[in-house]
Design an enzyme around this catalytic site. Structure first.
Site, PDB file in Angstrom:
ATOM      1  N   ASP A  52      15.646 -67.063  -8.485  1.00 21.91           N
ATOM      2  CA  ASP A  52      16.767 -66.486  -9.221  1.00 21.91           C
ATOM      3  C   ASP A  52      16.819 -67.091 -10.627  1.00 21.91           C
ATOM      4  O   ASP A  52      16.746 -68.319 -10.785  1.00 21.91           O
ATOM      5  CB  ASP A  52      18.082 -66.773  -8.483  1.00 21.91           C
ATOM      6  N   ILE A  53      16.928 -66.236 -11.649  1.00 16.51           N
ATOM      7  CA  ILE A  53      17.009 -66.723 -13.025  1.00 16.51           C
ATOM      8  C   ILE A  53      18.385 -67.353 -13.243  1.00 16.51           C
ATOM      9  O   ILE A  53      19.419 -66.729 -12.978  1.00 16.51           O
ATOM     10  CB  ILE A  53      16.778 -65.577 -14.028  1.00 16.51           C
ATOM     11  N   ASP A  95       0.884  -1.175   0.000  1.00 18.06           N
ATOM     12  CA  ASP A  95       0.000   0.000   0.000  1.00 18.06           C
ATOM     13  C   ASP A  95       0.914   1.216   0.000  1.00 18.06           C
ATOM     14  O   ASP A  95       1.930   1.229   0.707  1.00 18.06           O
ATOM     15  CB  ASP A  95      -0.904  -0.005   1.233  1.00 18.06           C
ATOM     16  N   GLU A 116      18.558 -60.172 -10.962  1.00 18.17           N
ATOM     17  CA  GLU A 116      17.669 -61.188 -11.529  1.00 18.17           C
ATOM     18  C   GLU A 116      16.974 -61.998 -10.450  1.00 18.17           C
ATOM     19  O   GLU A 116      16.481 -63.107 -10.710  1.00 18.17           O
ATOM     20  CB  GLU A 116      18.466 -62.119 -12.457  1.00 18.17           C
ATOM     21  N   ASN A 131      22.830 -61.821 -20.744  1.00 21.27           N
ATOM     22  CA  ASN A 131      23.293 -60.456 -21.001  1.00 21.27           C
ATOM     23  C   ASN A 131      24.560 -60.455 -21.853  1.00 21.27           C
ATOM     24  O   ASN A 131      24.695 -59.658 -22.797  1.00 21.27           O
ATOM     25  CB  ASN A 131      23.563 -59.724 -19.685  1.00 21.27           C
TER      26      ASN A 131
END
Length: 462
Positions: A329-330, A9, A372, A337
């Site tokens: 586990d794979i 103001d 994995e 990979n």
């Protein structure tokens, strides 16, 4: 402090009076004598609320508000403009400039603090949304929500059907949202049956006496309408009910007989805030998903799995119901990979995760535990059931190729599984870390014995 407020103001006495009123409510108040200074302070401070007088000396409050709302740094900050009580044009101009509210002179302290509290609630949502948007951009997430592109829904609840119809007539052609009319005594039933609006415009006398105010509490108490916008239409002299409405959770007030343009502008502001709140909830949900889900497979991650496993174990101990824990586990995943590349390896992980999901119940915990390795926890499962499921999972993984390379070579994998049991009646509950060790040793046994088999851990119910 209850929050920070920046007031502007060009008359020092006005600033001092306003500061005293706000400071008595324990707000942290900063003063600005001009428009240029309030713009600079707003960018630096990012206050929770800005209150502007119409005359700032070097510019009008409307001009300052428009600049604040056009600046990405300050656009989320609620702005209120102080206008003369009977100046309808000034009120409309304030809303058109982007102000979230106008305050009329003379400033009544109770009305002022009630309005400020409502604006502070809106500020909290806007500030959190801004913070999350900045974090998302910093992390590279630039998803744009289309919430703002779709019309919302507004439900009108007048003191009479005729009043609600007059509101709808005034809004016709001025808002793009869907508008419906509902009776006060039918509103909760409609919500129960799924007829939910984004905004509710409620007469304080809807249903008779002050029943409209009771509807505010009802709407705020229900999950479907907890975040809906609520605008209360009240009589010009009903100051007490207006302040009560704000404290009960109303987002805004409109004086009965207000110009339809004012109502339109206020509803647009509340619809924007409602969509801001919806977007914030979406980001919260997405943040929770990102924090608890594995990005590649979509399964729960270890961060989520461990406390959930603790909960299953605690419930099993209380009920005496056994539960099964598996580590999967794979087999020879590194060779996948190394031979075909990580993209093919990722495709194998995604497919194995899908086969695990497809062969388990909705109540079972399925998570990627790392690399994995996957963790399965099956509540209320006997040893016999667990062994059958483990064999089914093993078979499902190696039954057919998990993926095909770009050269058309099918890639088939197998999995070794270690199984442990917890919560078996007659035995004491194993600590989850000990049970995990048992499952891990069983998994190692499966690997040592030739892979692609299920091994039950020793002393798994001890």
């Amino acid at each position: 402090m209850a929050g920070s407020i920046l007031i502007a103001d060009n008359v020092p006495t006005n600033r001092i009076i306003l500061k005293v009123k706000l400071a008595s409510a324990y707000y942290d108040v900063t003063q600005a004598p001009s428009g240029a200074e309030v713009l600079a302070l707003a960018r630096r401070m990012r206050p929770n609320l800005i209150i502007l007088d119409m005359d700032l000396g070097d510019m009008t409050g409307f001009e300052a508000c428009a600049e604040l709302k056009s600046d990405p740094v300050t656009t989320h900050i609620p702005v209120a403009i102080i206008t003369p009580a009977q100046d309808k044009e000034a009120k409309i101009a304030a809303l058109k400039a982007g102000a979230d509210e106008f305050l009329t002179k003379p400033l009544d302290e109770l009305t002022l603090t009630a309005r400020v509290r409502a604006l502070m609630r809106a500020s909290a949502t806007s500030e959190e949304l801004r913070r999350r948007n900045e974090t998302s951009h910093a992390l590279g997430f630039n998803e744009a929500s289309n919430l703002y592109d779709h019309p919302g829904k507004i439900t009108l609840i007048g003191s009479t059907t005729e009043e609600a119809m007059s509101w709808r007539a005034g809004l016709k052609g001025m808002v793009s949202d869907q508008i419906s009319i509902e009776r006060a005594d039918h509103l909760l039933e409609a919500i129960y049956h799924g007829d939910v609006a984004d905004l509710y415009v409620i007469s304080a006398q809807a249903g008779g006496s002050s029943d409209g105010l009771r509807l505010i509490s009802d709407l705020r108490a229900r999950e479907q309408t907890r975040n809906a916008g609520i605008v209360v239409v009240h009589g010009a002299q009903d100051r007490k009910e207006a302040l009560m409405a704000l404290d009960l959770g109303a987002n805004d007030l409109i004086t009965r007989g207000a110009d339809p343009e004012e109502m339109t502008l206020r509803l647009r502001t509340q619809m924007r805030r409602k969509k801001d709140a919806d977007l914030l909830q979406m980001t919260l949900d997405e943040g929770l998903r990102l924090a608890t889900r594995d990005k590649l497979t979509g399964l729960y991650n270890r961060h989520y799995a461990m406390p959930h496993l603790e909960k299953i174990a605690a419930e099993a101990q209380e009920t005496g119901q056994p539960y099964a824990l598996m580590l999967i586990d794979i087999d020879r995943f590194k060779a996948v990979n190394d031979t075909y590349g990580h993209a093919v390896g990722d495709a194998v992980l995604i497919e194995v995760a899908e086969r695990l999901r497809d062969n388990l119940r909705g109540m079972d915990l399925v998570s990627r535990f790392g690399g994995e390795e996957f963790l399965i926890c099956m509540p209320m499962t006997s040893l016999m059931e667990a062994r059958m499921v483990a064999e089914r999972l093993r078979s499902a993984i190696c039954a057919h190729p998990a993926t095909v390379t770009p050269e058309g070579i099918p890639v088939t994998v197998s999995a070794s599984i270690g199984l442990a049991m917890g919560g078996t009646p007659g035995g004491r509950a194993s600590a989850t870390d000990r049970l995990l060790d048992i499952a891990d040793q069983a998994l190692y046994g499966s690997k040592a014995d030739g892979r692609n088999q299920v091994t039950l851990g020793g002393s798994c119910a001890a």
